[in-house]
Design an enzyme around this catalytic site. Sequence first.
Site, PDB file in Angstrom:
ATOM      1  N   GLU A  90       0.825  -1.193   0.000  1.00  0.00           N
ATOM      2  CA  GLU A  90       0.000   0.000   0.000  1.00  0.00           C
ATOM      3  C   GLU A  90       0.868   1.255   0.000  1.00  0.00           C
ATOM      4  OE1 GLU A  90      -3.984  -1.973   1.841  1.00  0.00           O
ATOM      5  OE2 GLU A  90      -2.612  -1.057   3.257  1.00  0.00           O
ATOM      6  N   CYS A 103       3.629   8.304   1.286  1.00  0.00           N
ATOM      7  CA  CYS A 103       4.038   7.341   2.300  1.00  0.00           C
ATOM      8  C   CYS A 103       4.217   6.012   1.576  1.00  0.00           C
ATOM      9  CB  CYS A 103       2.962   7.261   3.380  1.00  0.00           C
ATOM     10  SG  CYS A 103       3.333   6.060   4.670  1.00  0.00           S
ATOM     11  N   CYS A 114       6.030  -5.559  15.954  1.00  0.00           N
ATOM     12  CA  CYS A 114       5.474  -4.572  16.878  1.00  0.00           C
ATOM     13  C   CYS A 114       4.027  -4.940  17.194  1.00  0.00           C
ATOM     14  CB  CYS A 114       5.556  -3.181  16.274  1.00  0.00           C
ATOM     15  SG  CYS A 114       7.233  -2.740  15.777  1.00  0.00           S
ATOM     16  N   GLY A 161       6.450  -2.303   6.075  1.00  0.00           N
ATOM     17  CA  GLY A 161       7.805  -2.831   6.096  1.00  0.00           C
ATOM     18  C   GLY A 161       8.800  -2.002   6.882  1.00  0.00           C
ATOM     19  N   GLU A 162       9.951  -2.596   7.117  1.00  0.00           N
ATOM     20  CA  GLU A 162      11.036  -1.920   7.821  1.00  0.00           C
ATOM     21  C   GLU A 162      12.136  -1.609   6.795  1.00  0.00           C
ATOM     22  OE1 GLU A 162      11.929  -0.521  10.745  1.00  0.00           O
ATOM     23  OE2 GLU A 162      13.867  -0.269   9.762  1.00  0.00           O
ATOM     24  N   SER A 193      12.051   6.078   8.074  1.00  0.00           N
ATOM     25  CA  SER A 193      11.598   5.788   9.426  1.00  0.00           C
ATOM     26  C   SER A 193      11.995   4.360   9.780  1.00  0.00           C
ATOM     27  CB  SER A 193      10.072   5.937   9.492  1.00  0.00           C
ATOM     28  OG  SER A 193       9.604   5.595  10.774  1.00  0.00           O
ATOM     29  N   SER A 216      11.127   5.103  15.505  1.00  0.00           N
ATOM     30  CA  SER A 216       9.900   4.746  16.220  1.00  0.00           C
ATOM     31  C   SER A 216      10.275   4.257  17.611  1.00  0.00           C
ATOM     32  CB  SER A 216       9.157   3.654  15.454  1.00  0.00           C
ATOM     33  OG  SER A 216       8.880   4.112  14.153  1.00  0.00           O
ATOM     34  N   LEU A 217      10.036   5.101  18.595  1.00  0.00           N
ATOM     35  CA  LEU A 217      10.531   4.805  19.945  1.00  0.00           C
ATOM     36  C   LEU A 217       9.444   4.177  20.825  1.00  0.00           C
ATOM     37  CD1 LEU A 217      13.034   5.095  21.772  1.00  0.00           C
ATOM     38  CD2 LEU A 217      12.197   7.364  22.426  1.00  0.00           C
ATOM     39  N   HIS A 218       8.388   4.900  21.052  1.00  0.00           N
ATOM     40  CA  HIS A 218       7.215   4.435  21.815  1.00  0.00           C
ATOM     41  C   HIS A 218       7.447   4.215  23.300  1.00  0.00           C
ATOM     42  CE1 HIS A 218       5.170   4.412  18.048  1.00  0.00           C
ATOM     43  NE2 HIS A 218       5.900   3.436  17.563  1.00  0.00           N
ATOM     44  N   ASN A 292      -3.860   4.753  15.912  1.00  0.00           N
ATOM     45  CA  ASN A 292      -5.030   4.241  15.189  1.00  0.00           C
ATOM     46  C   ASN A 292      -5.295   2.813  15.625  1.00  0.00           C
ATOM     47  OD1 ASN A 292      -5.188   6.572  13.350  1.00  0.00           O
ATOM     48  ND2 ASN A 292      -3.189   5.809  12.718  1.00  0.00           N
TER      49      ASN A 292
HETATM   50  N1  SAH Z   1       9.026   0.080  10.193  1.00  0.00           N
HETATM   51  C1  SAH Z   1       9.244   1.492  10.170  1.00  0.00           C
HETATM   52  C2  SAH Z   1       8.338   2.259   9.238  1.00  0.00           C
HETATM   53  C3  SAH Z   1       6.847   1.920   9.190  1.00  0.00           C
HETATM   54  S1  SAH Z   1       5.746   2.403  10.444  1.00  0.00           S
HETATM   55  C4  SAH Z   1       9.146   2.048  11.556  1.00  0.00           C
HETATM   56  O1  SAH Z   1       8.781   1.334  12.461  1.00  0.00           O
HETATM   57  O2  SAH Z   1       9.496   3.196  11.764  1.00  0.00           O
HETATM   58  C5  SAH Z   1       5.528   4.108  10.487  1.00  0.00           C
HETATM   59  C6  SAH Z   1       5.149   4.603  11.889  1.00  0.00           C
HETATM   60  O3  SAH Z   1       3.799   4.237  12.264  1.00  0.00           O
HETATM   61  C7  SAH Z   1       6.034   4.027  12.960  1.00  0.00           C
HETATM   62  O4  SAH Z   1       6.450   5.054  13.826  1.00  0.00           O
HETATM   63  C8  SAH Z   1       5.107   3.078  13.715  1.00  0.00           C
HETATM   64  O5  SAH Z   1       5.527   2.900  15.028  1.00  0.00           O
HETATM   65  C9  SAH Z   1       3.789   3.790  13.612  1.00  0.00           C
HETATM   66  N2  SAH Z   1       2.606   2.956  13.819  1.00  0.00           N
HETATM   67  C10 SAH Z   1       2.468   1.640  13.612  1.00  0.00           C
HETATM   68  N3  SAH Z   1       1.216   1.239  13.893  1.00  0.00           N
HETATM   69  C11 SAH Z   1       0.529   2.339  14.269  1.00  0.00           C
HETATM   70  C12 SAH Z   1      -0.833   2.582  14.627  1.00  0.00           C
HETATM   71  N4  SAH Z   1      -1.720   1.615  14.650  1.00  0.00           N
HETATM   72  N5  SAH Z   1      -1.174   3.856  14.930  1.00  0.00           N
HETATM   73  C13 SAH Z   1      -0.281   4.868  14.860  1.00  0.00           C
HETATM   74  N6  SAH Z   1       1.004   4.690  14.517  1.00  0.00           N
HETATM   75  C14 SAH Z   1       1.404   3.447  14.220  1.00  0.00           C
END
Ligand code: SAH
Length: 347
Positions: A90, A103, A114, A161-162, A193, A216-218, A292
């Site tokens: 997508e 994107c 994740c 993807g990563e 990212s 992407s830290l979280h 989301n």
């Molecule tokens: N794999 C890479 C790029 C793809 S994800 C990465 O992890 O950075 C792009 C961003 O969306 C990342 O920061 C990820 O943590 C975040 N993300 C994933 N699922 C999500 C969701 N359901 N709601 C909001 N952000 C989300």
Amino acid sequence: MKDIRTLSLEQLQEYFISLGEKSFRAKQVYDWLWSKNLHSIDQMTNLPKPLREKIALEYSIHPVSVDLMQRSSDGTIKNGVKLHDNLMVESVLIPTDTRSTACVSSQVGCSLNCEFCATAKLKRMRNLEVAEIVDQVALIDRQSRLYFNRPLTNIVFMGMGEPMMNYKNVVAAIHKIIQPEGLGMSARRITVSTSGIPKMIKMLADEELKVKLALSLHSAIEYKRNEIMPFSNNFPLTEIMNALQYWYQKTGSIVTFEYCVWQGINDGDEDIRALIKYCRQVPSKVNLIQYNPIGEGKYDQRSTAAEEKYVRELEKAGITTMIRKSRGGDIDAACGQLANKTTKNEA
Ligand code: SAH
């Protein structure tokens, strides 16, 4: 048949010389393929017809095609993009008043796990080819011109993807996107990212590409991050920070931390304190991404109150922080929702 886009300019030159042709033909073909994003050898009109026919006996072009295009009420366009082997990824066009951001996806599915991400629930099927990444950018650029009357302004590798797990092709695609002989876009408007693979972050820093980096830290608390993003067990936060500092030294480009705030998971004061401490170790800013929900229970409650507290505390600590509005949610085009509801990739 082999995709002619797997050949470099030098290989194209060798090919034409082997046909007894002048080497400038290579440049012409390269221009059609990478600057004009043409998908038909027959339409390379500055090549003599017999030569076009000769090339077509040996090579083809494997274009991607838009299988399904959905438009969100906020203008976001989600494309279900079909690859030559019928797998799907997508690609999303996110318009604002002044920008059009693409994107793009880097893998079919994802190698990582994740807990909160819909793409992670898919099996990683394969890495995308260089041309498949460039095609996504070119097709979204065309959509931006068609629907919003302007070329694409930004590209984020935040689709499926990563990117660091398809490193070679992602970097090669970025070259094609920024080369004047390619799409000619600006590297500064491209963001890669990553979930955080220290060795690859350093490698990207060494490429001197001038792209931006988002991580992407979280959570800045080790055990929590390992629960949220289990693969990160292999990559301690200190090692990631070490790589980010290397990134900054090499590129002078500040790091963006992407961060979702979930109720009962990372909405406490200790979480905020840990994030501030972490951010202070490298020039950085924070994007709080509105989560989301993907129906995974535990992560389905984002905490707006805590988000606001994060913003207040981070700003107080001098760290630029933004709440990034979610876009395209009504068509499952928002972050973490890219999981092919439309077409299944089951092998
Ligand atoms: N794999 C890479 C790029 C793809 S994800 C990465 O992890 O950075 C792009 C961003 O969306 C990342 O920061 C990820 O943590 C975040 N993300 C994933 N699922 C999500 C969701 N359901 N709601 C909001 N952000 C989300």
